[in-house]
Scaffold this motif. Structure first.
Motif, PDB file in Angstrom:
ATOM      1  N   LEU A  38       0.811  -1.222   0.000  1.00 16.70           N
ATOM      2  CA  LEU A  38       0.000   0.000   0.000  1.00 16.70           C
ATOM      3  C   LEU A  38       0.840   1.266   0.000  1.00 16.70           C
ATOM      4  O   LEU A  38       0.329   2.335   0.305  1.00 16.70           O
ATOM      5  CB  LEU A  38      -0.946   0.007   1.215  1.00 16.70           C
ATOM      6  CG  LEU A  38      -1.986  -1.114   1.244  1.00 16.70           C
ATOM      7  CD1 LEU A  38      -2.925  -0.930   2.431  1.00 16.70           C
ATOM      8  CD2 LEU A  38      -2.792  -1.159  -0.048  1.00 16.70           C
TER       9      LEU A  38
ATOM     10  N   SER B 299       2.325   4.466  -1.468  1.00 17.97           N
ATOM     11  CA  SER B 299       1.850   5.344  -2.537  1.00 17.97           C
ATOM     12  C   SER B 299       2.664   6.617  -2.516  1.00 17.97           C
ATOM     13  O   SER B 299       2.986   7.147  -1.450  1.00 17.97           O
ATOM     14  CB  SER B 299       0.363   5.673  -2.344  1.00 17.97           C
ATOM     15  OG  SER B 299      -0.050   6.694  -3.218  1.00 17.97           O
TER      16      SER B 299
ATOM     17  N   ARG C  66      -6.139  -3.411  -3.831  1.00 20.25           N
ATOM     18  CA  ARG C  66      -5.106  -2.417  -3.537  1.00 20.25           C
ATOM     19  C   ARG C  66      -5.505  -1.041  -4.076  1.00 20.25           C
ATOM     20  O   ARG C  66      -5.439  -0.032  -3.361  1.00 20.25           O
ATOM     21  CB  ARG C  66      -3.778  -2.850  -4.155  1.00 20.25           C
ATOM     22  CG  ARG C  66      -2.676  -1.807  -4.007  1.00 20.25           C
ATOM     23  CD  ARG C  66      -1.469  -2.147  -4.861  1.00 20.25           C
ATOM     24  NE  ARG C  66      -0.420  -1.155  -4.696  1.00 20.25           N
ATOM     25  CZ  ARG C  66      -0.341  -0.023  -5.378  1.00 20.25           C
ATOM     26  NH1 ARG C  66      -1.263   0.267  -6.284  1.00 20.25           N
ATOM     27  NH2 ARG C  66       0.654   0.828  -5.164  1.00 20.25           N
ATOM     28  N   ASP C  67      -5.914  -1.000  -5.336  1.00 16.48           N
ATOM     29  CA  ASP C  67      -6.264   0.284  -5.943  1.00 16.48           C
ATOM     30  C   ASP C  67      -7.455   0.929  -5.242  1.00 16.48           C
ATOM     31  O   ASP C  67      -7.484   2.152  -5.040  1.00 16.48           O
ATOM     32  CB  ASP C  67      -6.573   0.093  -7.430  1.00 16.48           C
ATOM     33  CG  ASP C  67      -5.344  -0.291  -8.243  1.00 16.48           C
ATOM     34  OD1 ASP C  67      -4.221  -0.132  -7.735  1.00 16.48           O
ATOM     35  OD2 ASP C  67      -5.517  -0.770  -9.379  1.00 16.48           O
TER      36      ASP C  67
ATOM     37  N   LEU D  62      -6.368   2.432  -1.842  1.00 16.69           N
ATOM     38  CA  LEU D  62      -5.663   3.703  -2.036  1.00 16.69           C
ATOM     39  C   LEU D  62      -6.626   4.812  -2.454  1.00 16.69           C
ATOM     40  O   LEU D  62      -6.452   5.978  -2.088  1.00 16.69           O
ATOM     41  CB  LEU D  62      -4.554   3.534  -3.071  1.00 16.69           C
ATOM     42  CG  LEU D  62      -3.378   2.653  -2.633  1.00 16.69           C
ATOM     43  CD1 LEU D  62      -2.365   2.519  -3.764  1.00 16.69           C
ATOM     44  CD2 LEU D  62      -2.710   3.203  -1.390  1.00 16.69           C
TER      45      LEU D  62
END
Length: 385
Positions: free
Chosen positions: A176, A178, A224-225, A228
């Protein structure tokens, strides 16, 4: 049939019109789709206290969750009252999905517990029913249906829960990362993106027993996307992300090591120079982990273990060792055997299936608690970048 009968006009035709014989052919039917259905990739690891005597149930649950937390009954209850709990874990390789049902209890992940194992995964919790209250460094996160909680297992926490049904995810911290936002610890998310994620996870949950190998990477990437996206859209992240220099020392070191894990010059001296920290302070920070060198070596061993388990990776063992940052085959073999209890060759022949390829088969009944602990320890150490 005589010729005069074959040429006789049909009653429905004008006199003298020749009869034309029409043959009927069966309509072509499309052959059934004979492509084989891929076998399911996942088999859950299940644990339940329902089959035990009431006075044995809570002790069994304590032992099962001991790798994660210590649990206690509410003050007004005794173990004799029973503790009917269920736990089902699904290993997608880079993510664990856990379905859990428990009576009211309190829980604590102490500093000693954090030090005793090196897992620092994100724990993402979604309540179907019940309420939770979890405290980290004086801040209390309130969990309830329709919300999503995020906290790291790399930091102590404590809390309590009513009777509750929970859907949880365990993901590696690195998954995760970013560049645009940093996920803070012990937060609660809600709103439209969070509801969409919950709906997606409920849909995935309903299909867990049917997922094939090829589905796993898509599920993980989508989750995951979406996480986020939830983080980025939350009001809690309206301020700019933390500057690198303002992060706690261990977090800065963890990130630097992860991004430079395969570098042959990943040494204490380089860490001190790159992060602007003294050797003494670095040693003090990693003393609970057996020292920074031990931490680096264990991360490298986990990376090598995942590569050895990958059936698609046909590199020689020595090449995997060098790629993981080891300069000596003998040193790698000794360190690997000491860490995992079996040799690199045995890991290649028998081992845990690779990330995003197969689930780990459940262990025999007597080893289940240890197996869930193993799933947590091995989670995501060969994840996609």
């Amino acid at each position: 049939m005589p010729d005069d009968e074959r040429s006789r006009p049909s009653p429905a035709q004008p006199d003298g019109a020749a009869h034309v014989e029409r043959r009927r052919f069966p309509r072509e039917t499309k052959p059934p789709d004979e492509r084989p259905v891929p076998p399911p990739a996942l088999e859950p690891l299940r644990f339940s206290t329902h089959g035990l005597e009431p006075e044995q149930q809570f002790a069994a649950w304590q032992a099962y969750v001991a790798p994660l937390v210590d649990v206690r009954l509410p003050d007004n209850l005794t173990p004799d009252a029973g503790f009917k709990a269920d736990h089902a874990a699904w290993n997608l390789g880079g993510m664990l999905i856990v379905q859990q049902s428990t009576p009211a209890h309190s829980y604590i992940r102490s500093e000693a517990k954090v030090r005793s194992n090196l897992i620092d995964h994100w724990h993402i919790s979604i309540l179907r029913s019940g309420r939770t209250w979890t405290e980290v460094d004086g801040h209390v996160s309130h969990g309830e249906p329709g919300k999503m909680e995020l906290r790291t297992l790399g930091h102590p926490f404590r809390g309590r829960s009513t009777d509750a049904q929970t859907l949880s995810l365990y993901l590696p911290r690195e998954l995760l990362y970013s560049s645009s936002s940093e996920i803070r610890n012990n937060i609660t998310l809600s709103g439209t993106p969070t509801k969409l994620l919950i709906d997606y996870l409920v849909g995935v949950e309903a299909k867990l027993a049917e997922l094939a190998d090829g589905d796993l990477s898509h599920v993980l990437q989508t989750v995951r996307d979406m996480i986020l996206t939830c983080v980025a859209s939350s009001a809690a992240y309206s301020s700019p992300p933390e500057q690198h220099s303002s992060l706690p020392l261990k977090e800065r070191v963890h990130r630097f090591i992860q991004h430079n894990l395969m570098s042959p010059d990943l040494t204490t001296e380089r860490l001190c120079k790159e992060l602007g920290v003294s050797r003494t302070r670095l040693y003090q920070a990693f003393e609970p982990d057996g020292g920074v060198h031990h931490y680096i070596q264990r991360r490298r061993l986990l990376s090598a273990h995942a590569a050895l388990c990958d059936a698609a990776n046909r590199q020689q063992i020595i090449d995997i060792a060098f790629a993981a940052g080891f300069s000596s085959a003998a040193h790698f073999s000794r360190a690997f055997s000491k860490e995992f209890g079996y040799s690199p060759r045995e890991a290649r022949n028998v081992a845990v299936p690779p990330y995003l390829a197969h689930a780990v088969a459940p262990a025999p009944e007597g080893e289940r608690a240890h197996s869930f602990d193993k799933w947590l320890k091995m989670l995501g150490h060969n994840h996609a970048s």
